[in-house]
Design a protein around this motif. Structure first.
Motif, PDB file in Angstrom:
ATOM      1  N   GLU A 193       0.830  -1.213   0.000  1.00 58.41           N
ATOM      2  CA  GLU A 193       0.000   0.000   0.000  1.00 58.41           C
ATOM      3  C   GLU A 193       0.864   1.262   0.000  1.00 58.41           C
ATOM      4  O   GLU A 193       0.590   2.221  -0.726  1.00 58.41           O
ATOM      5  N   ILE A 194       1.908   1.249   0.822  1.00 57.65           N
ATOM      6  CA  ILE A 194       2.814   2.402   0.898  1.00 57.65           C
ATOM      7  C   ILE A 194       3.521   2.614  -0.439  1.00 57.65           C
ATOM      8  O   ILE A 194       3.630   3.746  -0.935  1.00 57.65           O
ATOM      9  N   ALA A 195       3.994   1.520  -1.039  1.00 51.82           N
ATOM     10  CA  ALA A 195       4.715   1.618  -2.317  1.00 51.82           C
ATOM     11  C   ALA A 195       3.827   2.213  -3.414  1.00 51.82           C
ATOM     12  O   ALA A 195       4.266   3.098  -4.169  1.00 51.82           O
ATOM     13  N   VAL A 196       2.595   1.750  -3.496  1.00 51.24           N
ATOM     14  CA  VAL A 196       1.669   2.266  -4.522  1.00 51.24           C
ATOM     15  C   VAL A 196       1.332   3.728  -4.244  1.00 51.24           C
ATOM     16  O   VAL A 196       1.268   4.554  -5.161  1.00 51.24           O
ATOM     17  N   ALA A 197       1.125   4.078  -2.961  1.00 51.94           N
ATOM     18  CA  ALA A 197       0.834   5.472  -2.604  1.00 51.94           C
ATOM     19  C   ALA A 197       1.996   6.384  -2.997  1.00 51.94           C
ATOM     20  O   ALA A 197       1.794   7.462  -3.569  1.00 51.94           O
ATOM     21  N   LEU A 198       3.218   5.958  -2.714  1.00 58.53           N
ATOM     22  CA  LEU A 198       4.400   6.751  -3.083  1.00 58.53           C
ATOM     23  C   LEU A 198       4.517   6.887  -4.601  1.00 58.53           C
ATOM     24  O   LEU A 198       4.868   7.947  -5.123  1.00 58.53           O
ATOM     25  N   LEU A 199       4.197   5.815  -5.306  1.00 57.20           N
ATOM     26  CA  LEU A 199       4.230   5.824  -6.767  1.00 57.20           C
ATOM     27  C   LEU A 199       3.262   6.867  -7.324  1.00 57.20           C
ATOM     28  O   LEU A 199       3.552   7.546  -8.305  1.00 57.20           O
ATOM     29  N   ASN A 200       2.118   6.996  -6.659  1.00 61.36           N
ATOM     30  CA  ASN A 200       1.083   7.931  -7.102  1.00 61.36           C
ATOM     31  C   ASN A 200       1.219   9.323  -6.493  1.00 61.36           C
ATOM     32  O   ASN A 200       0.352  10.176  -6.689  1.00 61.36           O
TER      33      ASN A 200
END
Length: 361
Positions: A289-296
């Motif tokens: 979840e953190i990785a996808v949030a940072l990506l976005n």
């Protein structure tokens, strides 16, 4: 349409097309041509079965559920720091903008992570606190886990604890978690047992090396020279128990960690006393979840309610999960209940009677 008007229309169309292409480029790649829909995933080794069995598939599945067109570029370093550095550098070269990193050697990562941060790459430290300018950290309260391990040993010794001598087989010196486990265990054991009579750190968390050190401890101390063994994880506990069996040592409590399938089966069979169960699913899914949030480019504050200090960075946004001691009578209400392993997976023919005795059917 006169020539002047024609030039204005053509010019406007060209600008419009350029802006449109730039917008497309922004959505799919960065200015250096890198694909920003790819998340790098670097795990440290495969001797510990959890990484390939749970961590990787759980993270990949969660990332896909959150971002259908995201890709995961995965590599395992097989316990080699130089290999992991090459894998990390390759991801940077490809233009990957978010990397989940579980380091082989947490202190070695500082220059890589700092260099990546300067290029706008976000690094999420997973399970082990990597050094450098990381963006987030997800793990467990690892000193508390060490305390639980120490408590497990004390519980196993019961009334005899204060007169007992304990052997400690610790984890890899390049893994900061191993130091926290050791510190937590000492906090509980020191003063509550008679003495730590033998203690060794094991490079690479190697079960074979743990086996050798346990054999050396038996030779040095004698078969009756110790009353319990602290093992930093289940893999090494397997090596330790083999050494004890070979030396003819019986009825000595041995603890572990990670709730590995083989460890659970040894607990049922009676050769291992307890393990520490850490819910890998919430750890892996929160990291995704953190990785996808940072990506976005989204805020991660709600996912990282804690702050942790590394040697090189203060106040790293973090999420730390708890854990629990699992003995024979708790396997059903923890491991089976949480669907880590099914009864069928645990209770193979070899362990059928032990399972029946433990109420696992």
């Amino acid at each position: 349409m006169n020539a002047m008007m024609r030039r204005v229309v053509i010019g406007t169309a060209a600008v419009s097309m350029a802006l449109s292409m730039a917008a497309c480029g922004k959505a799919g790649s960065d200015s250096s041509g890198g694909d920003n829909k790819t998340i790098g995933l670097l795990l440290p080794e495969n001797k510990t079965t959890r990484y390939e069995t749970f961590d990787r598939p759980l993270m990949e599945k969660k990332i896909k559920s959150l971002c259908a067109d995201c890709k995961v570029d995965y590599n395992n370093a097989s316990q080699d720091t130089e290999t992991q550095k090459k894998q990390f550098d390759a991801l940077i070269t490809k233009g990957v903008k978010v990397i989940i990193l579980d380091p082989v050697d947490a202190t070695a990562t500082k220059s890589w992570v700092d260099g990546a941060a300067k290029k706008g790459v976000k690094v999420v430290a997973y399970d082990r606190l990597a050094e450098g300018d990381i963006s987030a950290y997800v793990s467990y309260d690892n000193e508390k886990i060490g305390e639980l391990q120490g408590e497990g040993v004390i519980q196993a010794l019961g009334d005899k604890a204060k007169d007992s001598r304990v052997v400690m087989i610790n984890g890899s010196p390049t893994d900061p978690n191993a130091g926290l486990f050791k510190s937590g265990a000492h906090k509980v054991l020191d003063g509550k047992v008679k003495k730590i009579v033998y203690e060794q750190d094991i490079p690479d968390w190697s079960p074979d090396e743990a086996n050798k050190k346990m054999a050396a401890a038996v030779t040095s101390l004698g078969k009756k020279g110790f009353d319990a063994v602290y093992s930093a994880n289940d893999g090494m506990a397997g090596g330790i128990i083999t050494a004890l069996k070979s030396a003819g040592v019986k009825d000595v409590p041995v603890g572990g960690q990670d709730a590995e399938l083989a460890g659970l089966q040894r607990i049922l069979a009676g050769s291992q006393t307890f393990t520490i169960y850490k819910g890998i699913k919430p750890e892996a899914e929160t990291t995704a979840e953190i990785a996808v949030a940072l990506l976005n480019g989204e805020d991660i504050a709600s996912l990282t309610p804690q702050k942790v200090d590394s040697k090189s960075k203060k106040g790293v946004p973090s999420k730390l999960y708890g854990a629990q001691i699992v003995t024979k009578d708790k396997i059903k209400d923890t491991i089976v209940k949480d669907e880590v392993y099914t009864v069928q997976q645990i209770c193979t023919a070899t362990f059928a009677k032990a399972c029946k005795d433990a109420g696992l059917q």
